[in-house]
Design an enzyme around this catalytic site. Sequence first.
Site, mmCIF file in Angstrom:
data_model
loop_
_atom_site.group_PDB
_atom_site.id
_atom_site.type_symbol
_atom_site.label_atom_id
_atom_site.label_comp_id
_atom_site.label_asym_id
_atom_site.label_seq_id
_atom_site.Cartn_x
_atom_site.Cartn_y
_atom_site.Cartn_z
ATOM 1 N N SER A 1 46.190 57.463 71.528
ATOM 2 C CA SER A 1 44.841 57.504 70.963
ATOM 3 C C SER A 1 44.354 58.944 70.845
ATOM 4 C CB SER A 1 43.880 56.719 71.862
ATOM 5 O OG SER A 1 42.554 57.028 71.490
ATOM 6 N N HIS B 1 46.909 56.029 67.124
ATOM 7 C CA HIS B 1 45.686 55.228 67.253
ATOM 8 C C HIS B 1 44.468 56.121 67.009
ATOM 9 C CE1 HIS B 1 43.593 51.638 68.836
ATOM 10 N NE2 HIS B 1 42.744 52.494 69.392
ATOM 11 N N ASP C 1 40.374 56.156 66.850
ATOM 12 C CA ASP C 1 39.180 55.415 67.262
ATOM 13 C C ASP C 1 37.956 55.867 66.483
ATOM 14 O OD1 ASP C 1 40.061 53.663 69.441
ATOM 15 O OD2 ASP C 1 40.653 55.543 70.412
ATOM 16 N N MET D 1 34.017 55.337 65.909
ATOM 17 C CA MET D 1 32.810 54.790 66.567
ATOM 18 C C MET D 1 31.571 55.303 65.854
ATOM 19 S SD MET D 1 33.822 55.312 70.559
ATOM 20 C CE MET D 1 35.518 55.094 71.148
ATOM 21 N N HIS E 1 41.142 51.972 64.449
ATOM 22 C CA HIS E 1 40.382 50.988 65.223
ATOM 23 C C HIS E 1 38.897 51.195 64.946
ATOM 24 C CE1 HIS E 1 39.342 49.617 69.645
ATOM 25 N NE2 HIS E 1 38.853 48.800 68.733
ATOM 26 N N MET F 1 35.293 50.617 65.532
ATOM 27 C CA MET F 1 34.268 50.116 66.459
ATOM 28 C C MET F 1 32.920 50.424 65.828
ATOM 29 S SD MET F 1 36.198 51.370 69.892
ATOM 30 C CE MET F 1 37.206 52.473 68.910
ATOM 31 N N MET G 1 41.148 44.391 73.835
ATOM 32 C CA MET G 1 40.554 45.493 74.606
ATOM 33 C C MET G 1 40.619 45.165 76.092
ATOM 34 S SD MET G 1 39.498 47.835 72.443
ATOM 35 C CE MET G 1 38.795 48.859 73.724
ATOM 36 N N ASP H 1 44.567 47.988 74.462
ATOM 37 C CA ASP H 1 43.847 49.259 74.376
ATOM 38 C C ASP H 1 42.816 49.359 75.489
ATOM 39 O OD1 ASP H 1 42.709 51.601 73.403
ATOM 40 O OD2 ASP H 1 41.680 50.629 71.731
HETATM 41 C C1 DX5 Z 1 38.058 52.937 73.766
HETATM 42 C C2 DX5 Z 1 39.086 53.192 72.689
HETATM 43 C C3 DX5 Z 1 40.432 53.479 73.228
HETATM 44 C C4 DX5 Z 1 40.497 54.711 74.066
HETATM 45 C C5 DX5 Z 1 41.459 54.431 75.148
HETATM 46 O O1 DX5 Z 1 36.908 52.435 73.216
HETATM 47 O O2 DX5 Z 1 39.193 52.101 71.815
HETATM 48 O O3 DX5 Z 1 41.404 53.535 72.192
HETATM 49 O O4 DX5 Z 1 40.942 55.854 73.390
HETATM 50 O O5 DX5 Z 1 41.427 55.479 76.042
HETATM 51 P P1 DX5 Z 1 42.088 55.366 77.471
HETATM 52 O O6 DX5 Z 1 43.550 55.158 77.239
HETATM 53 O O7 DX5 Z 1 41.747 56.672 78.093
HETATM 54 O O8 DX5 Z 1 41.463 54.175 78.144
HETATM 55 ZN ZN ZN Z 2 40.955 52.132 70.398
#
Ligand code: DX5
Ligand code: ZN
Length: 218
Positions: free
Chosen positions: A7, A32, A34, A36, A65, A67, A136, A174
């Site tokens: 990620s 990956h 993320d 947000m 991903h 969010m 998750m 994840d």
């Molecule tokens: C959290 C993200 C994850 C995050 C995971 O909301 O969706 O992808 O990067 O990070 P770690 O591996 O540090 O939990």
């Molecule tokens: Zn993620």
Amino acid sequence: MTKVSPSMLSADFSKLGEELKRVENAGADWVHIDVMDGMFVPNITIGPSVVKALRPLSKLPFDVHLMIEDPIRYVEEFSKAGADMITVHIESKGNTMRAIEKIRSLGRSPGISINPGTPFSKARKYMDKVDLILIMTVQPGFGGQAFREECVPKITQARRYIDDNGLGVEIVIDGGINRETGKICADAGATVLAAGSSLFSAEDMRSEITLWRSFGRE
Ligand code: DX5
Ligand code: ZN
């Protein structure tokens, strides 16, 4: 073999391009990313322009991903930016089925994600429409949180459902994945491990990824 999807949330944002190359050189299977929006989750991260800037630097599949609230509004932009897989949360606003169909119509791989509090049963009706389910194992929003072991039975349920129905859906996990929790997930039937902090803080990312890729049921 279990796939590993580092990620970029845990990368050094002042040199994202170099970090992406580091991930590729370490033997990652996917990347990956993320996204947000400060609405669906309390944090804000990256948008399509960053995905577009990173795209020419790597041949690895981009596992994006989302969010964000109402993800259908942005799937086309992420597709154009070079996302290969686009995952939406079933808890987000808007019509999840339509978002999945739109991602498919753009020629990309759709995925659905469920938060720790959402049962696998809520995901069933999407399972023959998606290429991946992202389970998750932390509340989405931030990296570096502790793995929630109570989510593991959902991996087993998803594995059983996929096998019973002859589907080719990847099970991505994840949140809080490290060498111990990653093995637990792979043993339960996960096929892809997404992880930020444990991989980026590993002494040797390559040997860590190599170890994780050896996890699995067979
Ligand atoms: C959290 C993200 C994850 C995050 C995971 O909301 O969706 O992808 O990067 O990070 P770690 O591996 O540090 O939990
Ligand atoms: Zn993620």
